[in-house]
Design an enzyme around this catalytic site. Structure first.
Site, PDB file in Angstrom:
ATOM      1  CB  THR A 124      -9.005 -13.497   0.580  1.00  0.00           C
ATOM      2  OG1 THR A 124      -8.764 -12.611  -0.509  1.00  0.00           O
ATOM      3  CG2 THR A 124      -7.682 -14.047   1.087  1.00  0.00           C
ATOM      4  CD  GLU A 154     -10.290  -9.766  -8.810  1.00  0.00           C
ATOM      5  OE1 GLU A 154     -11.117 -10.400  -9.479  1.00  0.00           O
ATOM      6  OE2 GLU A 154      -9.342  -9.128  -9.297  1.00  0.00           O
ATOM      7  CG  PHE A 258       4.399  -3.541  -3.366  1.00  0.00           C
ATOM      8  CD1 PHE A 258       3.755  -3.065  -4.492  1.00  0.00           C
ATOM      9  CD2 PHE A 258       3.632  -3.840  -2.240  1.00  0.00           C
ATOM     10  CE1 PHE A 258       2.378  -2.899  -4.516  1.00  0.00           C
ATOM     11  CE2 PHE A 258       2.258  -3.675  -2.251  1.00  0.00           C
ATOM     12  CZ  PHE A 258       1.634  -3.212  -3.394  1.00  0.00           C
ATOM     13  CB  CYS A 269      -6.317  -6.934   1.139  1.00  0.00           C
ATOM     14  SG  CYS A 269      -7.880  -6.837   0.260  1.00  0.00           S
ATOM     15  CE  LYS A 332      -4.756   1.164  -3.087  1.00  0.00           C
ATOM     16  NZ  LYS A 332      -4.244   0.080  -3.905  1.00  0.00           N
ATOM     17  NE  ARG A 339     -12.034  -2.271   3.904  1.00  0.00           N
ATOM     18  CZ  ARG A 339     -12.178  -3.224   2.979  1.00  0.00           C
ATOM     19  NH1 ARG A 339     -12.649  -4.406   3.327  1.00  0.00           N
ATOM     20  NH2 ARG A 339     -11.838  -3.003   1.733  1.00  0.00           N
TER      21      ARG A 339
HETATM   22  C1  UDX Z   1      -3.669  -5.518  -2.065  1.00  0.00           C
HETATM   23  C2  UDX Z   1      -2.962  -6.313  -3.170  1.00  0.00           C
HETATM   24  O1  UDX Z   1      -2.020  -5.473  -3.847  1.00  0.00           O
HETATM   25  C3  UDX Z   1      -3.978  -6.849  -4.157  1.00  0.00           C
HETATM   26  O2  UDX Z   1      -3.342  -7.641  -5.140  1.00  0.00           O
HETATM   27  C4  UDX Z   1      -5.006  -7.657  -3.399  1.00  0.00           C
HETATM   28  O3  UDX Z   1      -5.997  -8.120  -4.274  1.00  0.00           O
HETATM   29  C5  UDX Z   1      -5.639  -6.848  -2.283  1.00  0.00           C
HETATM   30  O4  UDX Z   1      -4.633  -6.327  -1.430  1.00  0.00           O
HETATM   31  P1  UDX Z   1      -4.696  -3.049  -1.890  1.00  0.00           P
HETATM   32  O5  UDX Z   1      -5.027  -3.396  -0.475  1.00  0.00           O
HETATM   33  O6  UDX Z   1      -5.710  -2.390  -2.746  1.00  0.00           O
HETATM   34  O7  UDX Z   1      -4.264  -4.375  -2.678  1.00  0.00           O
HETATM   35  O8  UDX Z   1      -3.443  -2.070  -1.838  1.00  0.00           O
HETATM   36  P2  UDX Z   1      -1.891  -2.109  -2.224  1.00  0.00           P
HETATM   37  O9  UDX Z   1      -1.679  -1.231  -3.373  1.00  0.00           O
HETATM   38  O10 UDX Z   1      -1.387  -3.498  -2.299  1.00  0.00           O
HETATM   39  O11 UDX Z   1      -1.271  -1.387  -0.950  1.00  0.00           O
HETATM   40  C6  UDX Z   1      -1.397  -1.967   0.344  1.00  0.00           C
HETATM   41  C7  UDX Z   1      -0.754  -1.110   1.390  1.00  0.00           C
HETATM   42  O12 UDX Z   1       0.658  -1.160   1.272  1.00  0.00           O
HETATM   43  C8  UDX Z   1      -1.141   0.370   1.356  1.00  0.00           C
HETATM   44  O13 UDX Z   1      -1.382   0.801   2.680  1.00  0.00           O
HETATM   45  C9  UDX Z   1       0.098   1.042   0.779  1.00  0.00           C
HETATM   46  O14 UDX Z   1       0.225   2.362   1.237  1.00  0.00           O
HETATM   47  C10 UDX Z   1       1.196   0.148   1.322  1.00  0.00           C
HETATM   48  N1  UDX Z   1       2.435   0.170   0.505  1.00  0.00           N
HETATM   49  C11 UDX Z   1       2.415  -0.273  -0.788  1.00  0.00           C
HETATM   50  C12 UDX Z   1       3.631   0.605   1.070  1.00  0.00           C
HETATM   51  O15 UDX Z   1       3.674   0.991   2.236  1.00  0.00           O
HETATM   52  N2  UDX Z   1       4.762   0.598   0.306  1.00  0.00           N
HETATM   53  C13 UDX Z   1       4.773   0.173  -0.985  1.00  0.00           C
HETATM   54  O16 UDX Z   1       5.855   0.191  -1.612  1.00  0.00           O
HETATM   55  C14 UDX Z   1       3.569  -0.268  -1.551  1.00  0.00           C
END
Ligand code: UDX
Length: 442
Positions: A124, A154, A258, A269, A332, A339
Site C-alpha cells: 500500500t 492486495e 462491517f 492496515c 482481531k 499492531r
Molecule cells: C483490512 C482490509 O479488510 C483488507 O482488505 C486489507 O487488505 C487490509 O486491511 P485486516 O486489517 O486484516 O484487513 O482486518 P479487517 O478484517 O478489515 O478488520 C480490521 C479491524 O476492524 C479489526 O480491528 C476488526 O476488529 C475491526 N472491525 C471489523 C470492526 O470493528 N467492526 C467490523 O464490523 C469489522
C-alpha cells in the site's frame, strides 16, 4: 515455460503470496532481508499465525517449488516477475507512510535487472509512488525499457489470507497509461486460475490502482466508525446498535458486513492507511476531500476510552485495588497480530491507572508479552479471570464467545463484564448473574 516468480518481503502479505503463487503452479523464490525469517520459512515454519498457511507452505517447500533467500542477485537472476510485498508502516510521529523498505527493495533490485521482467507492486503506497518507481527502475536497470512496472494492490484480510489470495473478489491491474500489453499479459498469466473461475479484473492506470487500496480501506474504516457513531447515539437514547445494524444492514445498498459496533478497528492496515491517505491528500492540495477521515479516526479512538469508562462504572473500587481480566490481545480474532491492537490499548490504559491487568489470548500472547512486558499474562480464560473484579472481552475469539458464563461466575471475584465486541449474548450472561455492559446497547 512456466513463469518464475520472486516475492520481495515475506511478512503477512509476502509469505502468503509466495506460498499461494507456488500453489498456483509457479516456481517461487521469496526474498527477505531478515535472515531469521528466511531460515524459518525455509524450514516451512510460518513466523506468525495465519490459518491454512503453514500446510500450504510446507507442501511447496518440500516439493522444491518454493524457496527463500536473502540475496537480491539470486532473486534478479531467478524471476520473470518480481512482486514487491514489503511493509509500508506509518512514519514515526507523522501521519504519512514510511516508504524506506520499499525504496530499499527497489534500489537493491533495479541495478540487477538485466533482462526482460516485470516488477509488480503490491504494498500500500501513497498515490504517485508507482510512477516514480517505474521511472527509477527504467533509469537504473540494465534492461531499461524491458524492466516494466505494474501495480496490483492486495486486499487480503488477516485470518483469511490464503483464501483471499487464491480466490480474490477482484483483481486490480494498474498499468502505465501507455503500455505495450506485455505487463497485462504477464499478470493475466499469473492469475489465470482465479480469472478462469470468475474473478473480475479491473484495468486501471497506476494512480487509480494505488488509490483503489487507500479508498477501499478508507471506506471500510468509515463504515465501522459510522456504526460506532450510531452506538454513541444509541447510548444517548437507550437504543440498541446491534438491532440498528440489522435494521439498516438488510438494505442491500448498505449491507450488514462491517457494521459490527464495538471497540473499533486496529491492526497494521486500516489505521495507518487512512492516516497515510490524509497526509498524501494534503501534499496534493486535496486535503479537504479527506477531512472526514479525521473524524473516522477520532470516533475510533473514542471507543477505547469509552470501554475504559464503562469498566470504571462497573468496578466498585479504585483502580489500584482492582483486578481486571482482559480477554483478547490480537487486533482481531484468528490472528496473532497486535499492531495497534484496541484490546492491548485498553489493557495498557487500565494498567497505567494502577489496576492489576491479566491478559489471555489464544494466539497473540507471545507478541503481546514482547511489546507489553508489564502486563500479566495467563494461559487460559479461567486463569485470567480468577479473582477479577471486572472481565473485559476485547477480541471476539470463538473461545471467548463460547465460554460458559455460569462456570466463569464461580471463578471471578465480582461477576461483571464489558463486552467490547458485542459478541456475547446479554440475556445468557445476565441470567448467569453477570452485570453486563456493551457499547451502544441498553
Ligand atoms: C483490512 C482490509 O479488510 C483488507 O482488505 C486489507 O487488505 C487490509 O486491511 P485486516 O486489517 O486484516 O484487513 O482486518 P479487517 O478484517 O478489515 O478488520 C480490521 C479491524 O476492524 C479489526 O480491528 C476488526 O476488529 C475491526 N472491525 C471489523 C470492526 O470493528 N467492526 C467490523 O464490523 C469489522
Amino acid at each position: 515455460m512456466t513463469l518464475r516468480i520472486t516475492v520481495i518481503g515475506c511478512g503477512y502479505l509476502g509469505a502468503t503470496h509466495a506460498a499461494s503463487m507456488a500453489e498456483l503452479g509457479f516456481e517461487v523464490l521469496g526474498l527477505d532481508v531478515d535472515e531469521a525469517k528466511v531460515e524459518s520459512l525455509t524450514e516451512a515454519r510460518v513466523p506468525f499465525f495465519e490459518p491454512g498457511l503453514e500446510p500450504m507452505l510446507r507442501k511447496h517447500v518440500e516439493s522444491g517449488r518454493l524457496q527463500f533467500t536473502t540475496s537480491y542477485a539470486e532473486a534478479a537472476a531467478f524471476g520473470d516477475i518480481h512482486f514487491l510485498c514489503v511493509s509500508t508502516p506509518q512514519r514515526d510521529g507523522e501521519l504519512a507512510a514510511d516508504l524506506s523498505h520499499l525504496e530499499a527493495a527497489v534500489d537493491s533490485l533495479s541495478p540487477l535487472l538485466d533482462r526482460s521482467c516485470l516488477v509488480v507492486g503490491k504494498s500500500t503506497v501513497p498515490v504517485g509512488t508507482a510512477t516514480r518507481l517505474a521511472a527509477r527502475i527504467r533509469e537504473v536497470a540494465p534492461a531499461a525499457e524491458e524492466a516494466r512496472l505494474a501495480w496490483n494492490p492486495e486486499f487480503l484480510r488477516e485470518g483469511y489470507a490464503v483464501d483471499d489470495t487464491l480466490h480474490p473478489d477482484r483483481l486490480v491491474f494498474g498499468l502505465p497509461r501507455e503500455h505495450d500489453g506485455v505487463a497485462e499479459a504477464a499478470l493475466r498469466e499469473v492469475y489465470a486460475e482465479p480469472i478462469a473461475s470468475g474473478t473480475p479484473v479491473v484495468l486501471a492506470d497506476l494512480a487509480t490502482a494505488e488509490l483503489a487500496k487507500a479508498a477501499a480501506n478508507s471506506f471500510l474504516a468509515t463504515k465501522i466508525s459510522f456504526i460506532n457513531a450510531m452506538a454513541e447515539l444509541c447510548e444517548a437514547t437507550g437504543g440498541d446498535v446491534a438491532v440498528l445494524a440489522d435494521a439498516i444492514g438488510h438494505d442491500p445498498r448498505i449491507g450488514r458486513k462491517f457494521l459490527n459496533a464495538g471497540l473499533g478497528f486496529g491492526g497494521g492496515c486500516l489505521p495507518k492507511d487512512i492516516r497515510g491517505f490524509m497526509a498524501r491528500a494534503g501534499e496534493l492540495g486535496a486535503g479537504d476531500a479527506l477531512t472526514f477521515l479525521r473524524e473516522v479516526d477520532a470516533i475510533n479512538e473514542r471507543r477505547r476510552k469509552r470501554v475504559v469508562d464503562m469498566a470504571a462504572d462497573l468496578v466498585d473500587r479504585p483502580w489500584p485495588s482492582a483486578k481486571v481480566a482482559v480477554l483478547g490481545a490480537a487486533f482481531k480474532p484468528d490472528s496473532d497480530d497486535i499492531r495497534d491492537s484496541p484490546a492491548l490499548n485498553v489493557a495498557g490504559r487500565l494498567h497505567l491507572f494502577g489496576a492489576a491487568v491479566t491478559v489471555h489470548d489464544p494466539q497473540a500472547m507471545e507478541n503481546a508479552r514482547r511489546s507489553w512486558p508489564t502486563l500479566r499474562y495467563a494461559d487460559s480464560v479461567v486463569e485470567a479471570c480468577r479473582g477479577a473484579h471486572v472481565v473485559l472481552v476485547l477480541t471476539e475469539w470463538q473461545q471467548f464467545t463460547e465460554v460458559d458464563p455460569g462456570m466463569l461466575a464461580e471463578v471471578v471475584a465480582v461477576p461483571s463484564v464489558v463486552d467490547g465486541r458485542n459478541c456475547l449474548d446479554p440475556e445468557v450472561w445476565r441470567a448467569a448473574g453477570w452485570a453486563y455492559r456493551a457499547l451502544g446497547r441498553p
